[in-house]
Design a protein around this motif. Sequence first.
Motif, PDB file in Angstrom:
ATOM      1  N   GLU A  74      21.967   1.874   2.287  1.00 12.55           N
ATOM      2  CA  GLU A  74      22.429   0.855   1.353  1.00 12.55           C
ATOM      3  C   GLU A  74      23.763   1.292   0.722  1.00 12.55           C
ATOM      4  OE1 GLU A  74      21.115  -2.085   0.795  1.00 12.55           O
ATOM      5  OE2 GLU A  74      19.443  -1.711   2.177  1.00 12.55           O
ATOM      6  N   PRO A  75      24.619   0.319   0.382  1.00 12.67           N
ATOM      7  CA  PRO A  75      25.898   0.678  -0.246  1.00 12.67           C
ATOM      8  C   PRO A  75      25.741   1.591  -1.455  1.00 12.67           C
ATOM      9  CG  PRO A  75      25.956  -1.614   0.396  1.00 12.67           C
ATOM     10  CD  PRO A  75      24.553  -1.140   0.654  1.00 12.67           C
ATOM     11  N   GLN A  76      24.742   1.333  -2.298  1.00  7.97           N
ATOM     12  CA  GLN A  76      24.582   2.167  -3.490  1.00  7.97           C
ATOM     13  C   GLN A  76      24.212   3.605  -3.141  1.00  7.97           C
ATOM     14  OE1 GLN A  76      22.848  -0.627  -2.840  1.00  7.97           O
ATOM     15  NE2 GLN A  76      20.672  -0.436  -3.361  1.00  7.97           N
ATOM     16  N   GLU A  77      23.514   3.806  -2.023  1.00  6.28           N
ATOM     17  CA  GLU A  77      23.195   5.168  -1.581  1.00  6.28           C
ATOM     18  C   GLU A  77      24.472   5.886  -1.137  1.00  6.28           C
ATOM     19  OE1 GLU A  77      18.908   5.356   0.470  1.00  6.28           O
ATOM     20  OE2 GLU A  77      20.244   3.912   1.458  1.00  6.28           O
ATOM     21  N   ILE A  78      25.321   5.179  -0.394  1.00  7.73           N
ATOM     22  CA  ILE A  78      26.548   5.783   0.104  1.00  7.73           C
ATOM     23  C   ILE A  78      27.489   6.102  -1.049  1.00  7.73           C
ATOM     24  CG2 ILE A  78      28.545   5.419   1.612  1.00  7.73           C
ATOM     25  CD1 ILE A  78      26.786   3.548   3.305  1.00  7.73           C
ATOM     26  N   ILE A  79      27.583   5.191  -2.007  1.00  8.77           N
ATOM     27  CA  ILE A  79      28.445   5.411  -3.169  1.00  8.77           C
ATOM     28  C   ILE A  79      27.953   6.601  -3.984  1.00  8.77           C
ATOM     29  CG2 ILE A  79      29.214   4.416  -5.363  1.00  8.77           C
ATOM     30  CD1 ILE A  79      29.081   1.649  -3.881  1.00  8.77           C
ATOM     31  N   ALA A  80      26.653   6.670  -4.218  1.00 11.71           N
ATOM     32  CA  ALA A  80      26.093   7.790  -4.981  1.00 11.71           C
ATOM     33  C   ALA A  80      26.344   9.112  -4.272  1.00 11.71           C
ATOM     34  CB  ALA A  80      24.603   7.577  -5.210  1.00 11.71           C
ATOM     35  N   ASP A  81      26.270   9.102  -2.945  1.00 13.01           N
ATOM     36  CA  ASP A  81      26.528  10.330  -2.196  1.00 13.01           C
ATOM     37  C   ASP A  81      27.988  10.745  -2.337  1.00 13.01           C
ATOM     38  OD1 ASP A  81      25.721  12.396  -0.154  1.00 13.01           O
ATOM     39  OD2 ASP A  81      27.317  11.380   0.947  1.00 13.01           O
ATOM     40  N   TYR A  82      28.907   9.783  -2.258  1.00 15.67           N
ATOM     41  CA  TYR A  82      30.326  10.102  -2.449  1.00 15.67           C
ATOM     42  C   TYR A  82      30.555  10.706  -3.834  1.00 15.67           C
ATOM     43  CZ  TYR A  82      35.347   9.515  -3.115  1.00 15.67           C
ATOM     44  OH  TYR A  82      36.676   9.756  -3.393  1.00 15.67           O
ATOM     45  N   LEU A  83      29.990  10.093  -4.857  1.00 12.40           N
ATOM     46  CA  LEU A  83      30.201  10.557  -6.229  1.00 12.40           C
ATOM     47  C   LEU A  83      29.559  11.916  -6.487  1.00 12.40           C
ATOM     48  CD1 LEU A  83      29.675   7.184  -8.136  1.00 12.40           C
ATOM     49  CD2 LEU A  83      31.826   8.454  -7.906  1.00 12.40           C
ATOM     50  N   ARG A  84      28.538  12.260  -5.733  1.00 12.96           N
ATOM     51  CA  ARG A  84      27.857  13.536  -5.939  1.00 12.96           C
ATOM     52  C   ARG A  84      28.808  14.716  -5.790  1.00 12.96           C
ATOM     53  NH1 ARG A  84      24.686  16.356  -8.791  1.00 12.96           N
ATOM     54  NH2 ARG A  84      23.371  17.863  -7.727  1.00 12.96           N
ATOM     55  N   THR A  85      29.807  14.582  -4.939  1.00 12.80           N
ATOM     56  CA  THR A  85      30.765  15.674  -4.735  1.00 12.80           C
ATOM     57  C   THR A  85      31.469  16.064  -6.027  1.00 12.80           C
ATOM     58  OG1 THR A  85      31.146  15.335  -2.376  1.00 12.80           O
ATOM     59  CG2 THR A  85      32.976  16.236  -3.636  1.00 12.80           C
ATOM     60  N   PHE A  86      31.787  15.090  -6.872  1.00 11.78           N
ATOM     61  CA  PHE A  86      32.502  15.405  -8.112  1.00 11.78           C
ATOM     62  C   PHE A  86      31.666  16.320  -9.015  1.00 11.78           C
ATOM     63  CE2 PHE A  86      34.367  11.438  -6.637  1.00 11.78           C
ATOM     64  CZ  PHE A  86      35.720  11.731  -6.706  1.00 11.78           C
ATOM     65  N   ASP A  87      30.365  16.080  -9.060  1.00 12.03           N
ATOM     66  CA  ASP A  87      29.480  16.952  -9.847  1.00 12.03           C
ATOM     67  C   ASP A  87      29.353  18.326  -9.210  1.00 12.03           C
ATOM     68  OD1 ASP A  87      28.942  14.998 -11.752  1.00 12.03           O
ATOM     69  OD2 ASP A  87      27.235  14.217 -10.626  1.00 12.03           O
ATOM     70  N   ARG A  88      29.174  18.345  -7.900  1.00 15.95           N
ATOM     71  CA  ARG A  88      28.920  19.606  -7.210  1.00 15.95           C
ATOM     72  C   ARG A  88      30.157  20.515  -7.201  1.00 15.95           C
ATOM     73  NH1 ARG A  88      24.227  21.724  -5.568  1.00 15.95           N
ATOM     74  NH2 ARG A  88      24.600  21.839  -3.337  1.00 15.95           N
ATOM     75  N   MET A  89      31.345  19.904  -7.089  1.00 19.41           N
ATOM     76  CA  MET A  89      32.567  20.693  -6.982  1.00 19.41           C
ATOM     77  C   MET A  89      33.203  21.027  -8.327  1.00 19.41           C
ATOM     78  SD  MET A  89      33.423  21.719  -3.950  1.00 19.41           S
ATOM     79  CE  MET A  89      35.182  22.047  -4.094  1.00 19.41           C
ATOM     80  N   LYS A  90      32.752  20.395  -9.409  1.00 17.73           N
ATOM     81  CA  LYS A  90      33.418  20.580 -10.694  1.00 17.73           C
ATOM     82  C   LYS A  90      33.517  22.044 -11.117  1.00 17.73           C
ATOM     83  CE  LYS A  90      33.864  18.615 -15.307  1.00 17.73           C
ATOM     84  NZ  LYS A  90      34.341  19.860 -15.904  1.00 17.73           N
ATOM     85  N   PRO A  91      32.450  22.857 -10.999  1.00 17.80           N
ATOM     86  CA  PRO A  91      32.603  24.266 -11.392  1.00 17.80           C
ATOM     87  C   PRO A  91      33.688  24.991 -10.608  1.00 17.80           C
ATOM     88  CG  PRO A  91      30.286  23.691 -11.203  1.00 17.80           C
ATOM     89  CD  PRO A  91      31.050  22.540 -10.641  1.00 17.80           C
ATOM     90  N   ARG A  92      33.800  24.707  -9.330  1.00 15.43           N
ATOM     91  CA  ARG A  92      34.824  25.345  -8.508  1.00 15.43           C
ATOM     92  C   ARG A  92      36.214  24.871  -8.912  1.00 15.43           C
ATOM     93  NH1 ARG A  92      36.920  29.614  -6.264  1.00 15.43           N
ATOM     94  NH2 ARG A  92      38.035  29.228  -4.327  1.00 15.43           N
ATOM     95  N   TRP A  93      36.370  23.562  -9.114  1.00 14.75           N
ATOM     96  CA  TRP A  93      37.662  23.033  -9.543  1.00 14.75           C
ATOM     97  C   TRP A  93      38.047  23.586 -10.912  1.00 14.75           C
ATOM     98  CZ3 TRP A  93      35.838  17.563  -7.773  1.00 14.75           C
ATOM     99  CH2 TRP A  93      36.135  17.392  -6.414  1.00 14.75           C
ATOM    100  N   ASP A  94      37.074  23.688 -11.819  1.00 13.84           N
ATOM    101  CA  ASP A  94      37.352  24.261 -13.140  1.00 13.84           C
ATOM    102  C   ASP A  94      37.828  25.705 -13.008  1.00 13.84           C
ATOM    103  OD1 ASP A  94      36.612  21.910 -14.348  1.00 13.84           O
ATOM    104  OD2 ASP A  94      34.635  22.618 -14.990  1.00 13.84           O
ATOM    105  N   GLU A  95      37.185  26.442 -12.126  1.00 12.07           N
ATOM    106  CA  GLU A  95      37.542  27.854 -11.901  1.00 12.07           C
ATOM    107  C   GLU A  95      38.975  27.978 -11.392  1.00 12.07           C
ATOM    108  OE1 GLU A  95      36.266  31.151  -8.562  1.00 12.07           O
ATOM    109  OE2 GLU A  95      34.683  29.887  -9.402  1.00 12.07           O
ATOM    110  N   LEU A  96      39.401  27.012 -10.600  1.00  6.69           N
ATOM    111  CA  LEU A  96      40.750  27.034 -10.022  1.00  6.69           C
ATOM    112  C   LEU A  96      41.783  26.383 -10.939  1.00  6.69           C
ATOM    113  CD1 LEU A  96      39.855  26.082  -6.334  1.00  6.69           C
ATOM    114  CD2 LEU A  96      40.542  28.342  -7.174  1.00  6.69           C
ATOM    115  N   GLY A  97      41.334  25.849 -12.074  1.00  7.06           N
ATOM    116  CA  GLY A  97      42.259  25.201 -12.993  1.00  7.06           C
ATOM    117  C   GLY A  97      42.717  23.833 -12.547  1.00  7.06           C
ATOM    118  N   ILE A  98      41.928  23.192 -11.698  1.00  8.56           N
ATOM    119  CA  ILE A  98      42.254  21.852 -11.212  1.00  8.56           C
ATOM    120  C   ILE A  98      41.664  20.824 -12.171  1.00  8.56           C
ATOM    121  CG2 ILE A  98      41.890  20.211  -9.323  1.00  8.56           C
ATOM    122  CD1 ILE A  98      41.742  22.643  -7.436  1.00  8.56           C
ATOM    123  N   ARG A  99      42.448  19.833 -12.537  1.00 10.16           N
ATOM    124  CA  ARG A  99      41.987  18.829 -13.498  1.00 10.16           C
ATOM    125  C   ARG A  99      40.770  18.078 -12.962  1.00 10.16           C
ATOM    126  NH1 ARG A  99      45.212  13.175 -13.373  1.00 10.16           N
ATOM    127  NH2 ARG A  99      43.947  12.974 -15.265  1.00 10.16           N
TER     128      ARG A  99
END
Length: 232
Positions: A153-178
């Motif tokens: 379903e579209p909402q499943e695909i969208i939620a999966d795309y958005l999940r990356t922002f949560d999962r990668m945030k600690p790494r991006w924060d560590e690298l100083g990426i906004r």
Amino acid sequence: MRDLEWDGCSNVRDLGGLGRMRPGAIVRMEAPTLLTASGWSAAWAYGIRTILDLRHVDERDPDQVPRSAGIAVVRVPQDPARDTAFYKHWSRLDNLASPLYFPALLAEYPQVIVAAARAIANAAPGGVVIHCASGKDRTGLLSLALLALAGAEPQEIIADYLRTFDRMKPRWDELGIRDQLTAVTEILTAHGTTVEASLTSTIESLAMPDFLLANGLRPDELDALRARLLTT
């Protein structure tokens, strides 16, 4: 839980359970270069036998530790060459870092998605990892296409795309990426849309499996792809 814990990487998850996608068939992640020895062991234990690297050749950094013997690497870049008008145009518009460019790539360069689908269909038995740099956009578009084939379903695909922002945030924060969700939202807002609306439009316009067949995937390759990815 689709999130996987492979030491050294944070954005690892199984697409299984979305639509008819079979668990263990496709795992998406960021570049696996920071996986530790135990991280590679976890990937092997999970059944991964093929890695699809979706990046350009000049993006490839050395691995922190040797990869598990027996895991094949197939390189299928998902961006057009950097000297193309497409790449230059979208680099200015969104740096190919938001869903804004997805419809244009599907229309102008469908062969890159078909090449990845063919590589998955022809891979050795076992699970397949797909990855780019952060596992967000090139991996996101290929995941979208595979999940559309699986009837998610579209909402499943969208939620999966958005999940990356949560999962990668600690790494991006560590690298100083906004904050990247803020950055992507700003790009899309400037063009009068949102993450959800942009992805929904792409999903609804992508007729599967017709898209793959119309752009060069053979019927026998489609059968192999379906057999590999889909539950009965």
